[in-house]
Motif scaffolding. Structure first.
Motif, mmCIF file in Angstrom:
data_model
loop_
_atom_site.group_PDB
_atom_site.id
_atom_site.type_symbol
_atom_site.label_atom_id
_atom_site.label_comp_id
_atom_site.label_asym_id
_atom_site.label_seq_id
_atom_site.Cartn_x
_atom_site.Cartn_y
_atom_site.Cartn_z
ATOM 1 N N GLY A 1 35.411 -34.212 -57.899
ATOM 2 C CA GLY A 1 36.177 -35.381 -58.313
ATOM 3 C C GLY A 1 35.815 -35.906 -59.682
ATOM 4 N N LEU A 2 34.555 -35.780 -60.068
ATOM 5 C CA LEU A 2 34.101 -36.350 -61.338
ATOM 6 C C LEU A 2 33.844 -35.264 -62.390
ATOM 7 C CD1 LEU A 2 33.292 -38.901 -62.884
ATOM 8 C CD2 LEU A 2 30.989 -38.669 -61.927
ATOM 9 N N ALA A 3 32.851 -34.420 -62.149
ATOM 10 C CA ALA A 3 32.426 -33.450 -63.165
ATOM 11 C C ALA A 3 33.521 -32.440 -63.499
ATOM 12 C CB ALA A 3 31.167 -32.729 -62.693
ATOM 13 N N ALA A 4 34.150 -31.849 -62.473
ATOM 14 C CA ALA A 4 35.143 -30.802 -62.733
ATOM 15 C C ALA A 4 36.389 -31.352 -63.414
ATOM 16 C CB ALA A 4 35.522 -30.106 -61.428
ATOM 17 N N THR A 5 36.798 -32.557 -63.034
ATOM 18 C CA THR A 5 37.998 -33.139 -63.640
ATOM 19 C C THR A 5 37.791 -33.406 -65.123
ATOM 20 O OG1 THR A 5 38.514 -34.192 -61.515
ATOM 21 C CG2 THR A 5 39.729 -34.966 -63.436
ATOM 22 N N VAL A 6 36.623 -33.936 -65.477
ATOM 23 C CA VAL A 6 36.314 -34.177 -66.889
ATOM 24 C C VAL A 6 36.175 -32.852 -67.637
ATOM 25 C CG1 VAL A 6 34.629 -35.140 -68.495
ATOM 26 C CG2 VAL A 6 35.228 -36.402 -66.426
ATOM 27 N N ALA A 7 35.475 -31.893 -67.030
ATOM 28 C CA ALA A 7 35.273 -30.591 -67.683
ATOM 29 C C ALA A 7 36.602 -29.890 -67.919
ATOM 30 C CB ALA A 7 34.360 -29.719 -66.822
ATOM 31 N N TYR A 8 37.499 -29.956 -66.947
ATOM 32 C CA TYR A 8 38.799 -29.307 -67.105
ATOM 33 C C TYR A 8 39.621 -30.003 -68.189
ATOM 34 C CZ TYR A 8 43.216 -27.064 -65.884
ATOM 35 O OH TYR A 8 44.377 -26.339 -65.924
ATOM 36 N N GLY A 9 39.507 -31.320 -68.255
ATOM 37 C CA GLY A 9 40.200 -32.051 -69.312
ATOM 38 C C GLY A 9 39.730 -31.624 -70.695
ATOM 39 N N LEU A 10 38.435 -31.421 -70.854
ATOM 40 C CA LEU A 10 37.902 -30.937 -72.130
ATOM 41 C C LEU A 10 38.438 -29.542 -72.443
ATOM 42 C CD1 LEU A 10 34.172 -32.076 -71.768
ATOM 43 C CD2 LEU A 10 35.914 -33.098 -73.250
#
Length: 301
Positions: free
Chosen positions: A234-243
């Protein structure tokens, strides 16, 4: 020359960040599929897991969505709705329900393998993108990998219909989110915060109507889902994918998700004791090759 070198260094750094974000995403997603598959044997339902998945990032990123507002100015309502549905509550409920009745290896192929294909088709037919021959060859390999699994399933009636309907639907939703996010003007953190808070509110509403069993579930199971769903997915992967989307583009970032089948297949056999046959291994390998080509690393341009 110095300005050109500086610009090239910036592009190289941005691309490296994008690749790193994509790799982190697929690693976490493989773990997410395994954790979600495992949750089918517990008393935690899809609503319970959804509360965990979006509640934690909504709380952590509260300063962000409080600053932007729930309806940030300059972001069309249609784009925001597409992002929330594509990477939030609707996506989660569809895919989690399907994964509960689908082996991890098959779920990885049907979801992770379908994502880059859906993103590429949206890019081609909606946004007029023109992938070169190598990328098209990679997409064809992804289709072949999914086809192998489909043929095996039809021959042995191994998978329920929901696997072949809900997981590709989830892939289409995620691909739609990918393109919508890139055109929203939001940062990766802002998009993650908005998706989290809106999806959390939706799941709170579902919990009020249908109830929740989080309080009666074993603490160890809740803790596992808090780590895999809330903190990592919910947190790390969503931000990483956005980058990754910002740096590489929607279609290329989505292509990396096809690595997920290989990791999910290995994890399903090693950690969950699922039976892995030649068909599953072949489908995972072919799909993995497809993603390598779809990223464009072998292309001239």
């Amino acid at each position: 020359m110095s300005v050109l070198a500086f610009t090239n260094n910036q592009k190289s750094t941005s691309t490296s960040v994008g690749y790193a974000g994509a790799v982190v995403t697929v690693l976490i997603w493989a773990a997410w599929i395994l954790a979600t598959r495992h949750s089918a044997a517990t008393q935690l339902g899809t609503i319970d897991i959804g509360l965990i998945r979006y509640g934690i990032p909504a709380l952590v990123l509260a300063p962000v969505w409080l600053k932007t507002g729930l309806l940030p100015k300059g972001v069309p309502l249609g784009l925001l709705a597409t992002m929330v549905a594509g990477a939030g509550a609707v996506f989660f409920q569809l895919t989690t329900s399907a994964i509960h009745s689908t082996p991890a290896s098959a779920a990885g192929i049907l979801l992770g393998g379908s994502m880059p294909l859906a993103a590429a088709l949206i890019g081609i037919f909606v946004f007029r993108e023109r992938p070169d021959f190598i990328r098209l060859l990679g997409l064809a390999a992804i289709v072949t990998g999914v086809g192998i699994l489909l043929v095996r399933s039809l021959a042995g009636a191994a998978l329920p219909w929901s696997s072949f309907v809900l997981l590709p639907m989830g892939a289409i939703l995620w691909a739609s989110y990918t393109h919508a996010f890139r055109r929203s003007g939001l940062t990766a953190v802002q998009a993650s915060a908005l998706i989290a808070i809106w999806s959390c509110l939706i799941h709170v509403g579902l919990a009020i109507v249908f109830g929740t069993s989080i309080t009666s579930a074993p603490l160890a199971e809740v803790g596992l889902q808090m780590l895999s769903q809330g903190i990592l997915s919910g947190l790390a992967a969503t931000v990483a994918y956005g980058l990754a989307v910002h740096a590489l583009g929607g279609t290329q970032a989505a292509a990396f998700t096809a690595i997920t089948p290989v990791l999910a297949t290995i994890g399903g056999g090693v950690l969950l004791g699922e039976e892995i046959g030649i068909a599953e291994i072949a489908a995972a390998v072919v799909t993995g090759i497809g993603v390598a080509l779809s990223t464009g690393i072998a292309s001239r341009r």
